[in-house]
Structure formats: C-alpha cells, structure tokens
Design a protein around this motif. Structure first.
Motif, PDB file in Angstrom:
ATOM      1  N   HIS A 127      41.675  44.078  48.649  1.00 50.51           N
ATOM      2  CA  HIS A 127      41.007  44.154  47.346  1.00 50.51           C
ATOM      3  C   HIS A 127      41.873  43.522  46.256  1.00 50.51           C
ATOM      4  O   HIS A 127      41.366  42.789  45.400  1.00 50.51           O
ATOM      5  N   GLN A 128      43.172  43.761  46.295  1.00 48.80           N
ATOM      6  CA  GLN A 128      44.063  43.173  45.294  1.00 48.80           C
ATOM      7  C   GLN A 128      44.096  41.655  45.407  1.00 48.80           C
ATOM      8  O   GLN A 128      44.093  40.949  44.402  1.00 48.80           O
ATOM      9  N   ARG A 129      44.110  41.136  46.641  1.00 51.06           N
ATOM     10  CA  ARG A 129      44.072  39.678  46.831  1.00 51.06           C
ATOM     11  C   ARG A 129      42.757  39.104  46.304  1.00 51.06           C
ATOM     12  O   ARG A 129      42.730  38.049  45.674  1.00 51.06           O
ATOM     13  N   HIS A 130      41.665  39.804  46.575  1.00 49.60           N
ATOM     14  CA  HIS A 130      40.347  39.363  46.093  1.00 49.60           C
ATOM     15  C   HIS A 130      40.322  39.328  44.567  1.00 49.60           C
ATOM     16  O   HIS A 130      39.844  38.354  43.972  1.00 49.60           O
ATOM     17  N   GLN A 131      40.873  40.364  43.942  1.00 52.24           N
ATOM     18  CA  GLN A 131      40.916  40.415  42.474  1.00 52.24           C
ATOM     19  C   GLN A 131      41.754  39.255  41.932  1.00 52.24           C
ATOM     20  O   GLN A 131      41.377  38.629  40.937  1.00 52.24           O
ATOM     21  N   ALA A 132      42.883  38.969  42.565  1.00 52.75           N
ATOM     22  CA  ALA A 132      43.743  37.872  42.114  1.00 52.75           C
ATOM     23  C   ALA A 132      43.024  36.530  42.237  1.00 52.75           C
ATOM     24  O   ALA A 132      43.110  35.680  41.344  1.00 52.75           O
ATOM     25  N   LEU A 133      42.303  36.325  43.329  1.00 54.01           N
ATOM     26  CA  LEU A 133      41.538  35.084  43.498  1.00 54.01           C
ATOM     27  C   LEU A 133      40.441  34.954  42.448  1.00 54.01           C
ATOM     28  O   LEU A 133      40.212  33.867  41.909  1.00 54.01           O
ATOM     29  N   GLU A 134      39.758  36.066  42.153  1.00 56.24           N
ATOM     30  CA  GLU A 134      38.721  36.014  41.109  1.00 56.24           C
ATOM     31  C   GLU A 134      39.317  35.668  39.756  1.00 56.24           C
ATOM     32  O   GLU A 134      38.729  34.894  39.000  1.00 56.24           O
ATOM     33  N   ARG A 135      40.483  36.226  39.432  1.00 58.46           N
ATOM     34  CA  ARG A 135      41.146  35.883  38.161  1.00 58.46           C
ATOM     35  C   ARG A 135      41.488  34.397  38.124  1.00 58.46           C
ATOM     36  O   ARG A 135      41.287  33.725  37.113  1.00 58.46           O
ATOM     37  N   GLU A 136      41.991  33.880  39.245  1.00 59.82           N
ATOM     38  CA  GLU A 136      42.347  32.467  39.313  1.00 59.82           C
ATOM     39  C   GLU A 136      41.122  31.578  39.146  1.00 59.82           C
ATOM     40  O   GLU A 136      41.168  30.567  38.433  1.00 59.82           O
ATOM     41  N   VAL A 137      40.015  31.930  39.762  1.00 55.90           N
ATOM     42  CA  VAL A 137      38.773  31.163  39.627  1.00 55.90           C
ATOM     43  C   VAL A 137      38.312  31.168  38.173  1.00 55.90           C
ATOM     44  O   VAL A 137      37.929  30.125  37.633  1.00 55.90           O
ATOM     45  N   ARG A 138      38.356  32.338  37.516  1.00 59.09           N
ATOM     46  CA  ARG A 138      37.961  32.411  36.093  1.00 59.09           C
ATOM     47  C   ARG A 138      38.850  31.522  35.234  1.00 59.09           C
ATOM     48  O   ARG A 138      38.374  30.812  34.346  1.00 59.09           O
ATOM     49  N   GLU A 139      40.164  31.536  35.492  1.00 63.07           N
ATOM     50  CA  GLU A 139      41.082  30.705  34.721  1.00 63.07           C
ATOM     51  C   GLU A 139      40.811  29.222  34.951  1.00 63.07           C
ATOM     52  O   GLU A 139      40.831  28.432  34.009  1.00 63.07           O
ATOM     53  N   LEU A 140      40.564  28.849  36.194  1.00 66.19           N
ATOM     54  CA  LEU A 140      40.269  27.441  36.495  1.00 66.19           C
ATOM     55  C   LEU A 140      38.965  26.997  35.852  1.00 66.19           C
ATOM     56  O   LEU A 140      38.872  25.886  35.331  1.00 66.19           O
ATOM     57  N   ARG A 141      37.954  27.852  35.891  1.00 69.27           N
ATOM     58  CA  ARG A 141      36.681  27.511  35.229  1.00 69.27           C
ATOM     59  C   ARG A 141      36.869  27.330  33.735  1.00 69.27           C
ATOM     60  O   ARG A 141      36.310  26.408  33.138  1.00 69.27           O
ATOM     61  N   ALA A 142      37.647  28.218  33.124  1.00 70.50           N
ATOM     62  CA  ALA A 142      37.905  28.092  31.691  1.00 70.50           C
ATOM     63  C   ALA A 142      38.647  26.786  31.396  1.00 70.50           C
ATOM     64  O   ALA A 142      38.342  26.105  30.407  1.00 70.50           O
ATOM     65  N   LEU A 143      39.597  26.429  32.235  1.00 71.85           N
ATOM     66  CA  LEU A 143      40.329  25.189  32.055  1.00 71.85           C
ATOM     67  C   LEU A 143      39.403  23.983  32.197  1.00 71.85           C
ATOM     68  O   LEU A 143      39.442  23.058  31.391  1.00 71.85           O
ATOM     69  N   ILE A 144      38.550  24.002  33.188  1.00 69.59           N
ATOM     70  CA  ILE A 144      37.603  22.903  33.412  1.00 69.59           C
ATOM     71  C   ILE A 144      36.648  22.789  32.227  1.00 69.59           C
ATOM     72  O   ILE A 144      36.386  21.687  31.734  1.00 69.59           O
TER      73      ILE A 144
END
Length: 172
Positions: free
Chosen positions: A126-143
């Motif tokens: 679950h913690q790994r999943h949460q970290a990946l979701e945070r990374e995806v949100r950050e990448l989307r914001a950057l894009i």
C-alpha cells in the motif's frame, strides 16, 4: 519506512488489542489503537492510517460497517483492511467481507508469524502504491505546466535541435 502512516488495530477487548500490538511490534511500524468502530472511523478520517486490522463484531458500529463507510469515500477506499473474527468460519461473513474489498479475513486466535507476514506485505504494498500515485500526480502537474507556457510559473519546454545530421560527403 519513511512514512508516518500507522497501522490501526481495532477491537473492543483490551486483551486482544494488547496481543495484536505485541504480535506486530517486531515489524517496527507505528501502531495505533481504537476500541470501537466509531473511534476507528474518526482516526481514519483524520488521515495517516496505512492499514486497518479490524474486529468484525463490536458493539455499535461493526467492523463491516466501518469497511462499508470507508469504501464509499475516495480518500479511504484503498486502505487495506484485514478483518478478524472469533466466531469461526462463516460463509456469509466471508463473502460479504470480500465483496467489500477486504484484503483478508483471519480467525482468532491469530498466529503471530502469519499475521506479521500478511501485515508487512499489505502495508508495504500500500505504501509503494501511494508513493507511485504521488509520483504520477507530480509528473502530470509538471506536464501540464510545461504544456501551458503562458501560465505563471510554468517552464518552457526544452527545444531540441531537430536537424538530422548527415555524414560528410566524400569529395574525392
């Protein structure tokens, strides 16, 4: 671990809470406790719960009621829940629990080694999943910020030289 999300242990019997805390202590995770479904919901809604170890049958709000409520809310619907029951195998309970998306249903008394193994796997996943979701949100914001250069604070995309280089022609 790097995360401050705790494992919330919920049971209306103090001796069971103590036994579960003792079994999980070697994992080194932050453990919280609640003695009712209402108290569990309040703690989960305050945030920072990474896994719920929840007794099924409690006075007032039952474990299944807690899971039903959590699954309706976007911010809590993916928290892993392990249900505990001391009433033996029950086909109706089992099917209801898994329809609600619980990760597991364990019978009391619980084998401490098996409990630690399941909890460590579920919590870490679950913690790994949460970290990946945070990374995806950050990448989307950057894009998005790079796609909108007129937006204040947006960075311009890097321009690459698109000319194709050709080998020098032999002039002999």
């Amino acid at each position: 671990m790097g995360s401050d999300a705790k494992i919330l242990i919920v049971d209306d019997h103090e001796d069971t809470l103590y036994a579960l805390e003792s079994a999980l202590a070697p994992l080194g995770y932050d453990l919280g406790r609640a003695t009712s479904g209402d108290e569990a919901l309040k703690q989960v809604l305050r945030g920072q719960v990474g896994l719920l170890l929840l007794d099924v049958r409690m006075p007032g709000v039952s474990g299944l009621d807690v899971v039903r409520y959590l699954r309706r809310l976007e911010q809590t619907q993916h928290i892993p829940v392990v249900l505990l029951t001391g009433y033996g195998p029950d086909h109706e309970l089992t099917s209801t629990a898994f329809e609600l998306g619980v990760a597991d249903l364990l019978m009391k008394p619980v084998d401490p080694w098996a409990l630690r193994t399941k909890i460590r796997y579920l919590y870490d996943a679950h913690q790994r999943h949460q970290a990946l979701e945070r990374e995806v949100r950050e990448l989307r914001a950057l894009i998005e910020s790079e796609a909108q250069p007129d937006k204040p604070g947006a960075r311009l995309p890097v321009q690459r030289d698109r000319r194709v280089s050709t080998p020098a022609q032999d002039r002999t």
